[in-house]
Design a protein around this motif. Structure first.
Motif, PDB file in Angstrom:
ATOM      1  N   THR A   6       0.970  -1.062  -0.008  1.00  0.00           N
ATOM      2  CA  THR A   6       0.022  -0.091   0.115  1.00  0.00           C
ATOM      3  C   THR A   6       0.876   1.390  -0.015  1.00  0.00           C
ATOM      4  O   THR A   6       2.108   1.306   0.629  1.00  0.00           O
ATOM      5  CB  THR A   6      -0.823  -0.102   1.259  1.00  0.00           C
ATOM      6  N   ARG A   7       0.586   2.322  -0.861  1.00  0.00           N
ATOM      7  CA  ARG A   7       1.279   3.331  -1.000  1.00  0.00           C
ATOM      8  C   ARG A   7       0.353   4.674  -0.923  1.00  0.00           C
ATOM      9  O   ARG A   7      -0.701   4.401  -1.444  1.00  0.00           O
ATOM     10  CB  ARG A   7       2.235   3.539  -2.290  1.00  0.00           C
ATOM     11  N   PHE A   8       0.909   5.717  -0.595  1.00  0.00           N
ATOM     12  CA  PHE A   8       0.264   6.998  -0.518  1.00  0.00           C
ATOM     13  C   PHE A   8       0.371   7.548  -1.756  1.00  0.00           C
ATOM     14  O   PHE A   8       1.359   7.670  -2.464  1.00  0.00           O
ATOM     15  CB  PHE A   8       0.976   7.957   0.529  1.00  0.00           C
ATOM     16  N   ILE A   9      -0.924   7.822  -2.262  1.00  0.00           N
ATOM     17  CA  ILE A   9      -0.790   8.549  -3.772  1.00  0.00           C
ATOM     18  C   ILE A   9      -1.097  10.007  -3.269  1.00  0.00           C
ATOM     19  O   ILE A   9      -1.859  10.556  -2.906  1.00  0.00           O
ATOM     20  CB  ILE A   9      -2.269   8.066  -4.587  1.00  0.00           C
ATOM     21  N   PRO A  10       0.200  10.598  -3.813  1.00  0.00           N
ATOM     22  CA  PRO A  10       0.306  12.029  -3.203  1.00  0.00           C
ATOM     23  C   PRO A  10      -0.166  13.014  -4.405  1.00  0.00           C
ATOM     24  O   PRO A  10       0.341  13.957  -4.760  1.00  0.00           O
ATOM     25  CB  PRO A  10       1.888  12.307  -3.080  1.00  0.00           C
ATOM     26  N   PHE A  11      -1.330  12.792  -4.811  1.00  0.00           N
ATOM     27  CA  PHE A  11      -2.023  13.678  -5.937  1.00  0.00           C
ATOM     28  C   PHE A  11      -3.452  13.800  -5.763  1.00  0.00           C
ATOM     29  O   PHE A  11      -4.232  12.883  -5.326  1.00  0.00           O
ATOM     30  CB  PHE A  11      -1.719  13.265  -7.250  1.00  0.00           C
ATOM     31  N   PHE A  32       2.559  -1.907  -9.733  1.00  0.00           N
ATOM     32  CA  PHE A  32       1.419  -2.126 -10.810  1.00  0.00           C
ATOM     33  C   PHE A  32      -0.039  -1.708  -9.583  1.00  0.00           C
ATOM     34  O   PHE A  32      -0.179  -2.548  -8.916  1.00  0.00           O
ATOM     35  CB  PHE A  32       0.785  -3.009 -11.452  1.00  0.00           C
ATOM     36  N   LEU A  33      -0.609  -0.326  -9.976  1.00  0.00           N
ATOM     37  CA  LEU A  33      -2.011  -0.234  -9.091  1.00  0.00           C
ATOM     38  C   LEU A  33      -2.810  -1.110  -9.425  1.00  0.00           C
ATOM     39  O   LEU A  33      -3.287  -1.578 -10.498  1.00  0.00           O
ATOM     40  CB  LEU A  33      -2.142   1.412  -9.583  1.00  0.00           C
ATOM     41  N   GLU A  34      -3.365  -1.621  -8.358  1.00  0.00           N
ATOM     42  CA  GLU A  34      -4.825  -2.683  -8.308  1.00  0.00           C
ATOM     43  C   GLU A  34      -5.934  -1.755  -8.047  1.00  0.00           C
ATOM     44  O   GLU A  34      -6.958  -2.185  -8.559  1.00  0.00           O
ATOM     45  CB  GLU A  34      -4.358  -3.719  -7.311  1.00  0.00           C
ATOM     46  N   SER A  35      -5.806  -1.266  -6.867  1.00  0.00           N
ATOM     47  CA  SER A  35      -7.082  -0.320  -6.399  1.00  0.00           C
ATOM     48  C   SER A  35      -6.782   0.892  -5.749  1.00  0.00           C
ATOM     49  O   SER A  35      -5.555   1.051  -5.238  1.00  0.00           O
ATOM     50  CB  SER A  35      -8.032  -1.233  -5.522  1.00  0.00           C
ATOM     51  N   TRP A  40      -4.656   6.535  -0.818  1.00  0.00           N
ATOM     52  CA  TRP A  40      -4.090   5.395  -0.738  1.00  0.00           C
ATOM     53  C   TRP A  40      -4.259   4.356  -1.788  1.00  0.00           C
ATOM     54  O   TRP A  40      -5.264   4.288  -2.573  1.00  0.00           O
ATOM     55  CB  TRP A  40      -4.332   4.587   0.730  1.00  0.00           C
ATOM     56  N   GLY A  41      -3.226   3.668  -2.520  1.00  0.00           N
ATOM     57  CA  GLY A  41      -3.449   2.766  -3.533  1.00  0.00           C
ATOM     58  C   GLY A  41      -2.973   1.472  -3.260  1.00  0.00           C
ATOM     59  O   GLY A  41      -1.651   1.414  -2.521  1.00  0.00           O
ATOM     60  N   THR A  42      -3.285   0.418  -3.606  1.00  0.00           N
ATOM     61  CA  THR A  42      -2.505  -0.875  -3.320  1.00  0.00           C
ATOM     62  C   THR A  42      -1.928  -1.404  -4.900  1.00  0.00           C
ATOM     63  O   THR A  42      -2.574  -1.506  -5.835  1.00  0.00           O
ATOM     64  CB  THR A  42      -3.801  -1.973  -3.230  1.00  0.00           C
ATOM     65  N   PHE A  43      -0.854  -1.491  -4.560  1.00  0.00           N
ATOM     66  CA  PHE A  43      -0.037  -1.819  -5.708  1.00  0.00           C
ATOM     67  C   PHE A  43       0.625  -3.375  -5.681  1.00  0.00           C
ATOM     68  O   PHE A  43       0.881  -3.873  -4.493  1.00  0.00           O
ATOM     69  CB  PHE A  43       1.120  -1.201  -5.760  1.00  0.00           C
ATOM     70  N   SER A  74      -9.560  -1.379 -27.602  1.00  0.00           N
ATOM     71  CA  SER A  74      -8.337  -0.575 -28.223  1.00  0.00           C
ATOM     72  C   SER A  74      -7.150  -0.603 -27.378  1.00  0.00           C
ATOM     73  O   SER A  74      -5.827   0.213 -27.465  1.00  0.00           O
ATOM     74  CB  SER A  74      -8.832   0.907 -28.010  1.00  0.00           C
ATOM     75  N   GLY A  75      -7.092  -1.705 -26.464  1.00  0.00           N
ATOM     76  CA  GLY A  75      -5.769  -2.104 -25.841  1.00  0.00           C
ATOM     77  C   GLY A  75      -5.723  -1.514 -24.322  1.00  0.00           C
ATOM     78  O   GLY A  75      -4.688  -1.654 -23.530  1.00  0.00           O
ATOM     79  N   TRP A  76      -6.902  -0.540 -23.856  1.00  0.00           N
ATOM     80  CA  TRP A  76      -6.747   0.011 -22.684  1.00  0.00           C
ATOM     81  C   TRP A  76      -7.723  -0.917 -21.775  1.00  0.00           C
ATOM     82  O   TRP A  76      -8.817  -1.029 -21.938  1.00  0.00           O
ATOM     83  CB  TRP A  76      -7.300   1.394 -22.742  1.00  0.00           C
ATOM     84  N   HIS A  77      -6.921  -1.045 -20.427  1.00  0.00           N
ATOM     85  CA  HIS A  77      -7.673  -2.066 -19.443  1.00  0.00           C
ATOM     86  C   HIS A  77      -7.973  -1.057 -18.212  1.00  0.00           C
ATOM     87  O   HIS A  77      -6.992  -0.119 -17.911  1.00  0.00           O
ATOM     88  CB  HIS A  77      -6.641  -3.260 -19.167  1.00  0.00           C
ATOM     89  N   TYR A  78      -8.920  -1.269 -17.638  1.00  0.00           N
ATOM     90  CA  TYR A  78      -9.702  -0.593 -16.523  1.00  0.00           C
ATOM     91  C   TYR A  78      -8.941  -0.883 -15.252  1.00  0.00           C
ATOM     92  O   TYR A  78      -8.916  -2.191 -15.000  1.00  0.00           O
ATOM     93  CB  TYR A  78     -11.214  -0.640 -16.572  1.00  0.00           C
ATOM     94  N   VAL A  79      -8.405   0.076 -14.661  1.00  0.00           N
ATOM     95  CA  VAL A  79      -7.727  -0.242 -13.431  1.00  0.00           C
ATOM     96  C   VAL A  79      -8.685  -0.205 -12.250  1.00  0.00           C
ATOM     97  O   VAL A  79      -9.307  -1.211 -11.613  1.00  0.00           O
ATOM     98  CB  VAL A  79      -6.447   0.404 -12.968  1.00  0.00           C
ATOM     99  N   CYS A  80      -9.199   0.942 -11.908  1.00  0.00           N
ATOM    100  CA  CYS A  80     -10.191   1.374 -10.818  1.00  0.00           C
ATOM    101  C   CYS A  80     -10.454   2.617 -10.890  1.00  0.00           C
ATOM    102  O   CYS A  80      -9.881   3.396 -11.748  1.00  0.00           O
ATOM    103  CB  CYS A  80      -9.422   1.133  -9.568  1.00  0.00           C
ATOM    104  N   ALA A  81     -11.334   3.293 -10.072  1.00  0.00           N
ATOM    105  CA  ALA A  81     -11.848   4.532  -9.934  1.00  0.00           C
ATOM    106  C   ALA A  81     -11.096   5.029  -8.763  1.00  0.00           C
ATOM    107  O   ALA A  81     -10.952   4.489  -7.650  1.00  0.00           O
ATOM    108  CB  ALA A  81     -13.053   4.688  -9.877  1.00  0.00           C
TER     109      ALA A  81
END
Lengths: 390, 104
Positions: A6-11, A32-35, A40-43, A74-81
């Motif tokens: 888990t990492r802090f997303i500073p944006f 790689f971001l999962e959620s 906070w983001g889980t990588f 088109s090759g783009w995969h959804y990660v999360c919102a």
């Protein structure tokens, strides 16, 4: 075995261009971001890869199945919102950009822009209302000690600083949003590979200061709740007695009799009022206020015991400057009545046009102030006050 | 997006409406069709395509005909066909003007 961190997303949401650069950088380091949830983001930890991320403000809420399908084709995969943005990635270097047409990007941003403006208006309105509600301009102009002496001032100070810090964030949000609106109106496309390090550092510092101030606010609230505070009001009819400050009975026994009758009989008439309170705060060990209003006599006396002599001196200075600004001339009693003021560090007297008399005395950390309007002359009782404080 | 905005279509909007000439299509089919027809000249990003389809639906230029799992198929409406035909006529006129100008 899958390893996640888990990492802090500073944006923040409006920094979506910087956020995608940061996500690409994280992927190049094998994260790689999962959620994502709030900040906070889980990588997922894996082999470093050259993966492209795109962070797109939501136009129609979270990505639906059809939208995801079109993106995937088109090759783009959804990660999360994350908040008001959807996050996509691609490992295909030849995948087209998500927006290949500036007019559709502009149309896509419409909801985001309106939401941003609405949010901005709400934040600015409440910031203004809160600041207006907790402080008067006079308190600020008069000086820091005058402001801080107010009950709960410590908490209020942290609250104001918190509001200021939040306001800085809001203003940054405002200007960034205006910039996005401007770019969108000019038909400009999304920018990619934006530098992100300074933005990330600034956000970290901003969040850190907001957390510190929030902790200060909580501490301030707790401190103000735990400080001894006694209010003796007229309806409780307590015969308040205090060694300090000087009470009405010592300089105007006739008026005091009226008040005493009320105290004894517990029958208060509208023309007689009596209240007193005693407390301490961050700057003063002890504060006692007594306020008496009996027909034509108004008497208010205050005793302060500061935690440091400098605080006491500054408080007197601020108190006097307030009256000087009101057009009063302060008479320095140390100069004009030296015999009666021996032992005092400061003694000032002034009389307002409406006959209101004021006295302000200080010895070291102790201050006594009196405001009186009645038949007696305060200066004739100067000895009572000096004896009281020394 | 206002109705007036569709009086002149962008290139991608034009190709999206054109893709319904032969049959109803889903989003991914539209992207493949346009890519094949223009031999890769017009590349339509998924965000662009999805926004166009959403706006067209809102303005009644296309409508959903069926939904099977993730696949949603669209068809062009009469209004959409009129907009497309007006655009074709406008482009023909532009071309005719350009040709007559070149012959002078």
């Amino acid at each position: 075995m899958k390893t996640t961190v888990t990492r802090f997303i500073p944006f923040l949401i409006h920094e979506f261009e910087q956020m995608e650069s940061w996500l690409c950088h994280m992927a190049s380091r094998g994260f790689f971001l999962e959620s994502a949830f709030w900040l906070w983001g889980t990588f997922e930890k894996g082999s470093p890869r050259d993966r492209k991320y795109r962070v797109i403000p939501k136009a129609f809420g979270s990505a639906g199945t059809e939208e995801k399908e079109i993106y995937a084709a088109s090759g783009w995969h959804y990660v999360c919102a994350k908040g008001d943005v959807n996050i996509f990635y691609t490992d295909n270097k030849t995948a087209p950009e998500i927006f290949t047409d500036s007019s559709t990007f502009k149309s896509h941003l419409k909801r985001y822009v309106w939401l941003s403006l609405l949010l901005l208006a709400v934040i600015l309105f409440w910031t203004f209302k809160i600041v207006q509600g907790i402080m008067s301009l006079q308190d600020v102009i008069n000086g820091p000690v005058t402001f801080l002496i107010e009950t709960g001032a410590l908490a209020a100070t942290f609250f104001i600083l918190l509001i200021i810090a939040a306001l800085v964030s809001v203003l940054r949000y405002f200007f960034k949003t205006i910039f996005i609106i401007y770019r969108s109106a000019r038909g400009k496309e999304l920018r990619h590979n934006m530098p992100y390090k300074n933005t990330a550092l600034r956000n970290r510092l901003e969040l850190f200061s907001i957390l510190i101030l929030a902790a200060g606010l909580v501490a301030g609230i707790l401190v103000s709740h735990n400080l001894p505070y006694t209010v003796i009001s007229a309806d409780k009819t307590l015969a308040f007695r205090s060694g300090r400050p000087v009470m009405l009975k010592e300089i105007d026994p006739e008026s005091w009799k009226k008040v005493q009758r009320c105290i004894d009989s517990e029958a208060w008439s509208e023309s007689v009022d009596y209240s007193a309170d005693e407390y301490s705060d961050a700057l003063f060990k002890k504060i006692v206020n007594i306020c008496t209003d009996a027909d034509d006599t108004i008497f208010r006396s205050d005793y302060y015991e500061a935690r440091h002599e400098k605080i006491a001196a500054q408080f007197v200075k601020e108190n006097l400057s307030y009256y000087v600004k009101q057009g009063n001339t302060i008479c320095d009693l140390k100069k004009f009545r030296p015999a009666e003021t021996t032992g005092l560090d400061y003694a000032g007297y002034w009389e307002e046009d409406d006959g209101y008399q004021h006295l302000c005395l200080r010895v070291g950390t102790k201050i006594e102030t009196v405001s009186y309007s009645g038949s007696e002359k305060l200066l004739e009782h100067l000895e009572v006050f000096t004896d009281d404080i020394i | 997006m206002s109705k007036k905005a569709f009086e002149t279509l962008t290139e991608t909007m034009f190709y999206v409406l054109m893709s319904f000439n032969r049959r109803d299509m889903c989003g991914t089919e539209i992207a493949s069709y346009v890519n094949a027809l223009t031999r890769g000249r017009v590349r339509m990003g998924p965000g662009t395509l999805y926004t166009i389809l959403s706006n067209f639906q809102k303005e009644g230029l296309v409508e959903k005909t069926s939904s099977q799992g993730r696949k949603i198929t669209y068809t062009i409406t009469n209004k959409g066909r009129t907009v497309y035909e007006n655009e074709v006529a406008r482009l023909k006129q532009c071309l005719a003007d350009a040709e007559s100008e070149a012959q002078l």
